[in-house]
Motif scaffolding. Sequence first.
Motif, mmCIF file in Angstrom:
data_model
loop_
_atom_site.group_PDB
_atom_site.id
_atom_site.type_symbol
_atom_site.label_atom_id
_atom_site.label_comp_id
_atom_site.label_asym_id
_atom_site.label_seq_id
_atom_site.Cartn_x
_atom_site.Cartn_y
_atom_site.Cartn_z
ATOM 1 N N VAL A 43 9.509 -24.231 -3.114
ATOM 2 C CA VAL A 43 10.533 -25.070 -2.390
ATOM 3 C C VAL A 43 11.024 -24.154 -1.008
ATOM 4 C CG1 VAL A 43 12.972 -26.104 -2.117
ATOM 5 C CG2 VAL A 43 11.306 -26.684 -3.973
ATOM 6 N N ILE A 44 11.542 -22.919 -1.370
ATOM 7 C CA ILE A 44 11.895 -22.045 -0.166
ATOM 8 C C ILE A 44 10.722 -21.894 0.853
ATOM 9 C CG2 ILE A 44 12.667 -19.833 0.262
ATOM 10 C CD1 ILE A 44 14.212 -19.864 -2.278
ATOM 11 N N ALA A 70 8.553 -22.668 5.940
ATOM 12 C CA ALA A 70 7.138 -22.772 6.846
ATOM 13 C C ALA A 70 7.226 -24.039 7.680
ATOM 14 C CB ALA A 70 5.906 -22.853 5.826
ATOM 15 N N GLU A 71 7.643 -24.984 7.389
ATOM 16 C CA GLU A 71 7.650 -26.282 7.784
ATOM 17 C C GLU A 71 8.633 -26.221 9.079
ATOM 18 O OE1 GLU A 71 6.043 -29.105 7.771
ATOM 19 O OE2 GLU A 71 4.797 -28.709 5.934
ATOM 20 N N VAL A 72 10.025 -25.786 8.862
ATOM 21 C CA VAL A 72 10.877 -25.919 10.048
ATOM 22 C C VAL A 72 10.548 -24.599 10.880
ATOM 23 C CG1 VAL A 72 13.410 -25.300 10.360
ATOM 24 C CG2 VAL A 72 12.735 -26.654 8.399
ATOM 25 N N MET A 73 10.171 -23.228 10.733
ATOM 26 C CA MET A 73 9.886 -22.348 11.409
ATOM 27 C C MET A 73 8.538 -22.769 12.021
ATOM 28 S SD MET A 73 11.375 -18.614 9.905
ATOM 29 C CE MET A 73 10.963 -17.972 11.279
ATOM 30 N N PHE A 83 15.615 -14.150 -4.165
ATOM 31 C CA PHE A 83 15.461 -15.137 -3.274
ATOM 32 C C PHE A 83 15.273 -14.725 -1.870
ATOM 33 C CE2 PHE A 83 20.014 -15.152 -3.114
ATOM 34 C CZ PHE A 83 20.429 -15.616 -1.608
ATOM 35 N N VAL A 84 16.144 -13.559 -1.737
ATOM 36 C CA VAL A 84 16.304 -13.006 -0.256
ATOM 37 C C VAL A 84 15.069 -12.493 0.083
ATOM 38 C CG1 VAL A 84 17.218 -11.011 1.182
ATOM 39 C CG2 VAL A 84 18.587 -12.155 -0.694
ATOM 40 N N ARG A 85 14.296 -11.692 -0.719
ATOM 41 C CA ARG A 85 12.848 -11.270 -0.474
ATOM 42 C C ARG A 85 11.982 -12.550 -0.176
ATOM 43 N NH1 ARG A 85 8.349 -11.452 -2.537
ATOM 44 N NH2 ARG A 85 9.164 -12.302 -4.706
ATOM 45 N N ILE A 86 12.036 -13.558 -0.914
ATOM 46 C CA ILE A 86 11.138 -14.729 -0.803
ATOM 47 C C ILE A 86 11.387 -15.459 0.483
ATOM 48 C CG2 ILE A 86 10.739 -16.878 -1.843
ATOM 49 C CD1 ILE A 86 11.303 -15.739 -4.558
ATOM 50 N N ARG A 134 8.958 -14.275 7.941
ATOM 51 C CA ARG A 134 7.937 -13.319 8.755
ATOM 52 C C ARG A 134 6.466 -14.027 8.788
ATOM 53 N NH1 ARG A 134 9.981 -10.551 11.622
ATOM 54 N NH2 ARG A 134 10.387 -8.555 10.821
ATOM 55 N N ALA A 135 6.165 -14.757 7.965
ATOM 56 C CA ALA A 135 4.846 -15.476 7.859
ATOM 57 C C ALA A 135 4.813 -16.532 8.770
ATOM 58 C CB ALA A 135 4.295 -15.684 6.410
ATOM 59 N N ALA A 136 5.945 -17.404 8.719
ATOM 60 C CA ALA A 136 6.225 -18.326 9.464
ATOM 61 C C ALA A 136 6.055 -18.319 11.084
ATOM 62 C CB ALA A 136 7.142 -19.374 9.256
ATOM 63 N N ASP A 137 6.808 -17.047 11.606
ATOM 64 C CA ASP A 137 6.828 -16.823 12.963
ATOM 65 C C ASP A 137 6.954 -15.326 13.207
ATOM 66 O OD1 ASP A 137 7.332 -16.658 15.545
ATOM 67 O OD2 ASP A 137 8.598 -18.129 15.793
#
Length: 328
Positions: free
Chosen positions: A133-134, A139-142, A178-181, A187-190
């Motif tokens: 979910v996170i 991924a969608e928003v960024m 959850f912080v790492r996730i 970072r992957a998204a942008d």
Amino acid sequence: MHSVTLFALAAPLAALALPSGSLLTRQELQSINELFVAKGKEYFGTCSDQNLLSNQQNAAIIQTAFGAVTPENSMKWDQIQPTQGQFNWDGPDFLMDWAETNGKIVRGHTLVWHSQLAGWVNSVTDPAALTEVIQTHIAEVMGRYKGRIYHWDVVNEMWNEDGTMRDSVFSQVLGEDFVRIAFEAARAADPDAKLYINDYNLDTADSPKTQAMINNVNKWVEAGVPIDGIGTQAHLTGGMGSGVAGAVAALAGANVAEVAITELDIAGAAAEDYVAAVDACVQEPKCVGVSVWGVRDTDSWRADTSPLLFDDSYQPKDAYTQLIASLS
């Protein structure tokens, strides 16, 4: 970044097509952003959203005086993904288009936060499912705004006042992982966006909350979590401005590339408090920007404390005048 024109620090608001008879049409407003950037900083911004950007007087002040905008509410989870898999882009798209049309930096706010969270997220109890979910949300928003948003508040308000981790669906199901996730997904998204962890009451250097932020960020960064910056919201009461310098310096001592004052407002808006708080960023090399949390008092989430730089009639208060003088 945007270029700075040092010789055009004032713009007549009459030229901004404000409504006839507005008090602001009889005044000249200087750009606090241009003066701030001339000090070697990156932006002096504010928050807004479609309703306020559609207000001609409010928009004119942001166009003239500020260099960045943060969405006040439209990118929070309950607004942007209220139902799983269904995204509401109207408000964020409006803000993005307005910012780009007007040459403003955008700070994204906020991706993972316990408050203003869509109700359906709180029902996710499986760690693998919540991780997905996170990751999907980020991924969608960024991804929609990749390359267009300068800073992102990836994780927001995760600390209690005593320095312990706040109870939320994220900490309950995933613990601190959850912080790492979240940051790895961001970072992957942008890869080019600056990724921030953001919190309030980081206003004294030695408070348990400030120390928890510093110690845990150091631990996570050492473990490879891609945290670029720490944001201190700086929702202050009168007399607290003088303490901001020590707090900002302490946060800048963490193993991050930069820090920022992200949501500044001060009950009573005393000029000396605002000057001291902004000067704290000017004097700290790692501090890249300041955002105040709104334009005029009427529209503030703390309206009853008159905490902003403009009064209910959009007139600049003494705090604004003194900031201009200080930065000049």
